[in-house]
Design an enzyme around this catalytic site. Structure first.
Site, PDB file in Angstrom:
ATOM      1  N   HIS A 164      -1.077   0.197  -9.605  1.00  0.00           N
ATOM      2  CA  HIS A 164      -1.817  -0.677  -8.669  1.00  0.00           C
ATOM      3  C   HIS A 164      -2.549  -1.798  -9.423  1.00  0.00           C
ATOM      4  O   HIS A 164      -3.774  -1.888  -9.404  1.00  0.00           O
ATOM      5  CB  HIS A 164      -2.824   0.120  -7.813  1.00  0.00           C
ATOM      6  CG  HIS A 164      -3.273  -0.669  -6.609  1.00  0.00           C
ATOM      7  ND1 HIS A 164      -3.740  -0.081  -5.460  1.00  0.00           N
ATOM      8  CD2 HIS A 164      -3.307  -2.010  -6.364  1.00  0.00           C
ATOM      9  CE1 HIS A 164      -4.065  -1.018  -4.570  1.00  0.00           C
ATOM     10  NE2 HIS A 164      -3.806  -2.217  -5.113  1.00  0.00           N
ATOM     11  N   ARG A 221       0.848  -1.190   0.000  1.00  0.00           N
ATOM     12  CA  ARG A 221       0.000   0.000   0.000  1.00  0.00           C
ATOM     13  C   ARG A 221       0.886   1.245   0.000  1.00  0.00           C
ATOM     14  O   ARG A 221       1.967   1.250   0.610  1.00  0.00           O
ATOM     15  CB  ARG A 221      -0.895   0.035   1.249  1.00  0.00           C
ATOM     16  CG  ARG A 221      -2.074  -0.915   1.206  1.00  0.00           C
ATOM     17  CD  ARG A 221      -3.119  -0.518   0.167  1.00  0.00           C
ATOM     18  NE  ARG A 221      -4.259  -1.430   0.153  1.00  0.00           N
ATOM     19  CZ  ARG A 221      -4.372  -2.490  -0.664  1.00  0.00           C
ATOM     20  NH1 ARG A 221      -3.438  -2.757  -1.545  1.00  0.00           N
ATOM     21  NH2 ARG A 221      -5.452  -3.251  -0.618  1.00  0.00           N
TER      22      ARG A 221
HETATM   23  P1  NAP Z   1      -1.779 -11.452   5.086  1.00  0.00           P
HETATM   24  O1  NAP Z   1      -1.983 -12.854   4.658  1.00  0.00           O
HETATM   25  O2  NAP Z   1      -2.665 -10.880   6.108  1.00  0.00           O
HETATM   26  O3  NAP Z   1      -0.254 -11.345   5.575  1.00  0.00           O
HETATM   27  C1  NAP Z   1       0.235 -10.234   6.213  1.00  0.00           C
HETATM   28  C2  NAP Z   1       1.657 -10.507   6.697  1.00  0.00           C
HETATM   29  O4  NAP Z   1       2.203  -9.288   7.237  1.00  0.00           O
HETATM   30  C3  NAP Z   1       1.706 -11.545   7.816  1.00  0.00           C
HETATM   31  O5  NAP Z   1       2.845 -12.359   7.672  1.00  0.00           O
HETATM   32  C4  NAP Z   1       1.842 -10.678   9.071  1.00  0.00           C
HETATM   33  O6  NAP Z   1       2.524 -11.305  10.141  1.00  0.00           O
HETATM   34  C5  NAP Z   1       2.679  -9.545   8.545  1.00  0.00           C
HETATM   35  N1  NAP Z   1       2.530  -8.360   9.395  1.00  0.00           N
HETATM   36  C6  NAP Z   1       1.404  -7.664   9.676  1.00  0.00           C
HETATM   37  N2  NAP Z   1       1.668  -6.654  10.526  1.00  0.00           N
HETATM   38  C7  NAP Z   1       2.988  -6.728  10.809  1.00  0.00           C
HETATM   39  C8  NAP Z   1       3.863  -5.975  11.615  1.00  0.00           C
HETATM   40  N3  NAP Z   1       3.422  -4.929  12.349  1.00  0.00           N
HETATM   41  N4  NAP Z   1       5.150  -6.328  11.665  1.00  0.00           N
HETATM   42  C9  NAP Z   1       5.613  -7.375  10.965  1.00  0.00           C
HETATM   43  N5  NAP Z   1       4.836  -8.158  10.165  1.00  0.00           N
HETATM   44  C10 NAP Z   1       3.533  -7.817  10.085  1.00  0.00           C
HETATM   45  O7  NAP Z   1      -1.829 -10.477   3.828  1.00  0.00           O
HETATM   46  P2  NAP Z   1      -1.700 -10.859   2.286  1.00  0.00           P
HETATM   47  O8  NAP Z   1      -2.934 -11.531   1.815  1.00  0.00           O
HETATM   48  O9  NAP Z   1      -0.403 -11.546   2.084  1.00  0.00           O
HETATM   49  O10 NAP Z   1      -1.659  -9.397   1.626  1.00  0.00           O
HETATM   50  C11 NAP Z   1      -0.697  -8.447   2.006  1.00  0.00           C
HETATM   51  C12 NAP Z   1      -1.060  -7.082   1.436  1.00  0.00           C
HETATM   52  O11 NAP Z   1      -0.771  -7.039   0.044  1.00  0.00           O
HETATM   53  C13 NAP Z   1      -2.530  -6.691   1.491  1.00  0.00           C
HETATM   54  O12 NAP Z   1      -2.898  -6.237   2.763  1.00  0.00           O
HETATM   55  C14 NAP Z   1      -2.622  -5.605   0.435  1.00  0.00           C
HETATM   56  O13 NAP Z   1      -2.384  -4.344   1.027  1.00  0.00           O
HETATM   57  C15 NAP Z   1      -1.485  -5.948  -0.524  1.00  0.00           C
HETATM   58  N6  NAP Z   1      -1.961  -6.334  -1.871  1.00  0.00           N
HETATM   59  C16 NAP Z   1      -1.573  -5.571  -2.945  1.00  0.00           C
HETATM   60  C17 NAP Z   1      -1.975  -5.930  -4.214  1.00  0.00           C
HETATM   61  C18 NAP Z   1      -1.526  -5.152  -5.412  1.00  0.00           C
HETATM   62  O14 NAP Z   1      -2.038  -5.373  -6.506  1.00  0.00           O
HETATM   63  N7  NAP Z   1      -0.581  -4.268  -5.276  1.00  0.00           N
HETATM   64  C19 NAP Z   1      -2.785  -7.064  -4.402  1.00  0.00           C
HETATM   65  C20 NAP Z   1      -3.172  -7.795  -3.293  1.00  0.00           C
HETATM   66  C21 NAP Z   1      -2.754  -7.431  -2.013  1.00  0.00           C
HETATM   67  P3  NAP Z   1       1.855 -12.528  10.948  1.00  0.00           P
HETATM   68  O15 NAP Z   1       1.775 -13.660   9.965  1.00  0.00           O
HETATM   69  O16 NAP Z   1       2.788 -12.805  12.030  1.00  0.00           O
HETATM   70  O17 NAP Z   1       0.494 -12.073  11.377  1.00  0.00           O
HETATM   71  C1  GLV Z   2      -5.313  -5.247  -3.884  1.00  0.00           C
HETATM   72  O1  GLV Z   2      -4.651  -4.279  -3.702  1.00  0.00           O
HETATM   73  C2  GLV Z   2      -5.836  -6.093  -2.869  1.00  0.00           C
HETATM   74  O2  GLV Z   2      -5.703  -5.740  -1.691  1.00  0.00           O
HETATM   75  O3  GLV Z   2      -6.418  -7.138  -3.195  1.00  0.00           O
END
Ligand code: NAP
Ligand code: GLV
Length: 309
Positions: free
Chosen positions: A272, A224
């Protein structure tokens, strides 16, 4: 019972059609059209307008149509007691992994620098790096970060990752918590941010963090815009601490035309679109949750409201 779709990107009909094709018995409303508010049990949303989620007296679930839920927590008018779900999907994770691989390969083989040289009519070779000599550090080892890490390891990169709680992922050296951030950063050549945006992670990509990376490090932010302190990135690039950055996300999207990132030769931008929810693939989990609401069963992919992700 009904689902209301709330989004502002012109994709309401796409999602409505996909829902109805998967289950014609479901009632689906477009939030812009007149509809009875009492019957709505689920709001399927992506970057809803403020206050649009507070008008449904019987809402039982706010379903984010993407992985991120930061925009839901940012809206103070969203009722605090309604469960929030998000998307967990193999294509969403796989597309992100492919995007990150493409970005890293473009960087280590200097494709962006060559494009700039081509436009300027410059014939000049630039030393490239080999995969085996590159350490990628991934911040966030959740659904997207862990798959990206595993894939990069399979391709031959040295991979390490940092998360809140300790993880065990084959081929990935893991670090956890504030105490282990420094050693993680000190040994990272290419930093990939895949954290959720929460009060703890806002502004995490800042001058202090950049100083802990090696001078040649490259930063990839696909999470983000709020994770990055824009001025700190520009400043780090200016003093030669960081070799460049690739960004997919921004504080304001679309990025304002006068933002310095647009014309920065060391910043590579994408709009994005690293990874987007594939309607056909994600609709089943939405419908499953819709039926779970009626039965009072636990929801799939529910967000931890305390953690904010
Ligand atoms: P997720 O499964 O919730 O994983 C989040 C990870 O971040 C977990 O390993 C978590 O640790 C870690 N984390 C959270 N807070 C933290 C902190 N304060 N310090 C250290 N580690 C921390 O999320 P996801 O599904 O992988 O997605 C991640 C992000 O990608 C989304 O929230 C979104 O913003 C972004 N995204 C972007 C796109 C794009 O097109 N650019 C597309 C999809 C998603 P724990 O495992 O220990 O809880
Ligand atoms: C995209 O940014 C998502 O959070 O799925």
């Amino acid at each position: 019972m009904a689902i209301v779709i709330i989004r502002q990107d012109g994709k309401i009909d796409l999602w409505k059609d996909a829902l109805l094709e998967a289950d014609p018995s479901i009632k689906v409303y477009n939030y812009l059209e007149e509809h009875p508010k009492e019957g709505v049990s689920m709001a399927l949303t992506w970057k809803h307008p403020e206050e649009s989620l507070s008008v449904y007296p019987n809402l039982k679930c706010i379903a984010s149509a993407g992985a991120g839920v930061d925009y839901i927590f940012e809206d103070e008018t969203v009722p605090k007691n309604i469960p929030i779900t998000r998307i967990v999907d193999p294509y969403l994770a796989g597309d992100m992994s492919e995007h990150v691989l493409a970005v890293i390969m473009a960087h280590i083989k200097n494709l962006n620098a060559y494009k700039l040289n081509q436009v300027a009519g410059i014939w000049k070779t630039i030393a490239y790096k080999r995969i085996k000599d590159v350490t990628v550090g991934i911040m966030g080892l959740g659904e997207l970060g862990s798959l990206t890490g595993s894939d990069l390891y399979r391709y031959g990169f040295t991979v390490q990752g940092w998360s809140r709680s300790k993880k065990s992922i084959e081929g990935v050296k893991t670090f956890a918590g504030d105490a282990e951030l420094k050693p993680f950063l000190n040994t990272t050549d290419i930093l990939v941010c895949l954290l959720p945006l929460t009060p703890e992670t806002t502004g995490v990509l800042n001058a202090s963090l950049f100083r802990q990376l090696p001078e040649h490090a490259y930063v990839v932010n696909v999470a983000r815009g709020g994770h990055l302190v824009d001025e700190d990135l520009v400043q780090a690039l200016q003093i030669g601490h960081l070799s460049g950055a690739c960004l997919d996300v921004y504080h304001q999207e679309p990025l304002p035309k006068d933002h310095p990132f647009w014309s920065h030769p060391k910043i590579h931008m994408t709009p994005h679109y690293a990874s987007v929810s594939d309607t056909a693939s994600v609709i089943p989990q939405i419908i499953e949750n819709y039926h779970r609401i009626a039965k009072g069963h636990p929801l799939l992919n529910e967000v931890d409201r305390k953690k904010g992700y």
